[in-house]
Design an enzyme around this catalytic site. Structure first.
Site, PDB file in Angstrom:
ATOM      1  N   TRP A  87       0.847  -1.191   0.000  1.00  0.00           N
ATOM      2  CA  TRP A  87       0.000   0.000   0.000  1.00  0.00           C
ATOM      3  C   TRP A  87       0.881   1.238   0.000  1.00  0.00           C
ATOM      4  O   TRP A  87       1.822   1.338   0.786  1.00  0.00           O
ATOM      5  CB  TRP A  87      -0.902  -0.006   1.234  1.00  0.00           C
ATOM      6  CG  TRP A  87      -1.809   1.185   1.301  1.00  0.00           C
ATOM      7  CD1 TRP A  87      -1.552   2.380   1.912  1.00  0.00           C
ATOM      8  CD2 TRP A  87      -3.115   1.304   0.720  1.00  0.00           C
ATOM      9  NE1 TRP A  87      -2.618   3.237   1.758  1.00  0.00           N
ATOM     10  CE2 TRP A  87      -3.588   2.601   1.022  1.00  0.00           C
ATOM     11  CE3 TRP A  87      -3.924   0.442  -0.013  1.00  0.00           C
ATOM     12  CZ2 TRP A  87      -4.839   3.057   0.619  1.00  0.00           C
ATOM     13  CZ3 TRP A  87      -5.163   0.880  -0.433  1.00  0.00           C
ATOM     14  CH2 TRP A  87      -5.617   2.170  -0.111  1.00  0.00           C
ATOM     15  N   ASP A 188       0.286   2.310 -20.702  1.00  0.00           N
ATOM     16  CA  ASP A 188      -1.060   2.855 -20.478  1.00  0.00           C
ATOM     17  C   ASP A 188      -0.921   4.127 -19.647  1.00  0.00           C
ATOM     18  O   ASP A 188      -1.490   4.263 -18.568  1.00  0.00           O
ATOM     19  CB  ASP A 188      -1.930   1.823 -19.766  1.00  0.00           C
ATOM     20  CG  ASP A 188      -3.397   2.226 -19.714  1.00  0.00           C
ATOM     21  OD1 ASP A 188      -3.793   3.153 -20.454  1.00  0.00           O
ATOM     22  OD2 ASP A 188      -4.161   1.622 -18.937  1.00  0.00           O
TER      23      ASP A 188
END
Length: 279
Positions: A87, A188
């Site tokens: 995280w 992307d």
């Protein structure tokens, strides 16, 4: 719906909470607290563990040049593929540094175009087998499968096809005389796939990595906004772009916009037609 029992089967100890978070259009995403530590979990229903191979390998490749969320574990539980990532607490940062980091990424090169793993999307599998020729790779391993998917979705017509063929012809003519060095790409690179950590360090997330023309990545940054002039100035300070870039962006912008046409329908039709109408 994934229940508490499903999360308890993850290879983490002492899971105390899990909650959905924003994770894009493709995967389910969760924040999980395990042993008092947060993790980011991606889940793709009804897929085997190898579904996330391409993202895992892409993150490992990108990590050579820029910070990424480090993969912790990958697997499959009850028919659902998962990828566990560290995280990252988000913060604010300098887009000049982000541009420099992307330029350093593009300085990682190869002798062929492609990647070690393919990428499965909602509508097609991106064929990344190694190819020594950029023009051949982009036309046959990117554009042609995309047009096949557009036809299958009913969002293709004769006018688009005629102008598409003219665009491809112009693309081939240009790259017949302008060789490309295969650069490591994010693949992307829209604004939703970069962030800054709580120390202001730039990160890239959700890669669709491939070795290709670096202008392919740059083209994506120009479509949906979110990249400031500082980003491009930072990039140019490390790896200047060749003159005439604006004349070449269209055939790469087309790829992204046509994919959105396939996924989301004719709301993207005018943008696709505007590009095709230039050829």
């Amino acid at each position: 719906m994934l229940n508490d029992q499903w999360f308890k089967q993850l290879p983490l100890t002492k899971i105390t909470s899990h909650q959905p978070v924003s994770g894009g259009d493709i995967n389910l995403a969760f924040k999980v607290i395990a042993d008092n530590k947060p993790y980011f979990i991606k889940v793709q229903p009804n897929q085997p563990a190898k579904y996330f191979d391409h993202e895992r390998d892409g993150l490992a490749a990108l990590e050579q040049a820029i910070k990424v969320p480090h993969p912790v574990a990958q697997g499959e539980s009850e028919g659902n593929a998962f990828l566990i990532l560290e995280w990252i607490e988000s913060g604010w940062g300098d887009q000049f540094k982000l541009g420099q980091a992307v330029a350093k990424l593009h300085q990682i090169t190869n002798d062929k175009f492609g990647f070690s793993t393919n990428h499965k999307t909602k509508v097609l599998v991106k064929d990344n087998h190694w190819n020594p020729n950029w023009s051949d790779f982009y036309v046959h391993q990117r554009l042609e499968p995309e047009i096949k998917a557009a036809k299958a979705k009913g969002v293709w017509n004769d006018w688009r096809n005629q102008h598409f063929e003219k665009m491809v012809a112009a693309f081939k003519r240009y790259y017949a005389d302008h060789p490309v060095q295969p650069s490591l790409l994010h693949g992307d690179l829209w604004a939703g796939n970069f962030m800054f950590d709580d120390q202001g360090q730039p990160l890239l997330i959700d890669p669709d990595s491939v070795y290709g023309d670096r202008e392919f990545d740059i083209a994506m940054t120009t479509i949906f906004g979110g990249f400031e002039n500082d980003f491009y100035n930072g990039y140019q300070s490390i790896l200047p772009l060749r003159p005439g870039l604006n004349n070449r962006l269209a055939w790469y912008q087309f790829y992204y916009l046509c994919m959105h046409l396939i996924l989301f329908g004719e709301s993207y039709g005018p943008s696709v037609d505007q590009i095709l109408g230039r050829f």
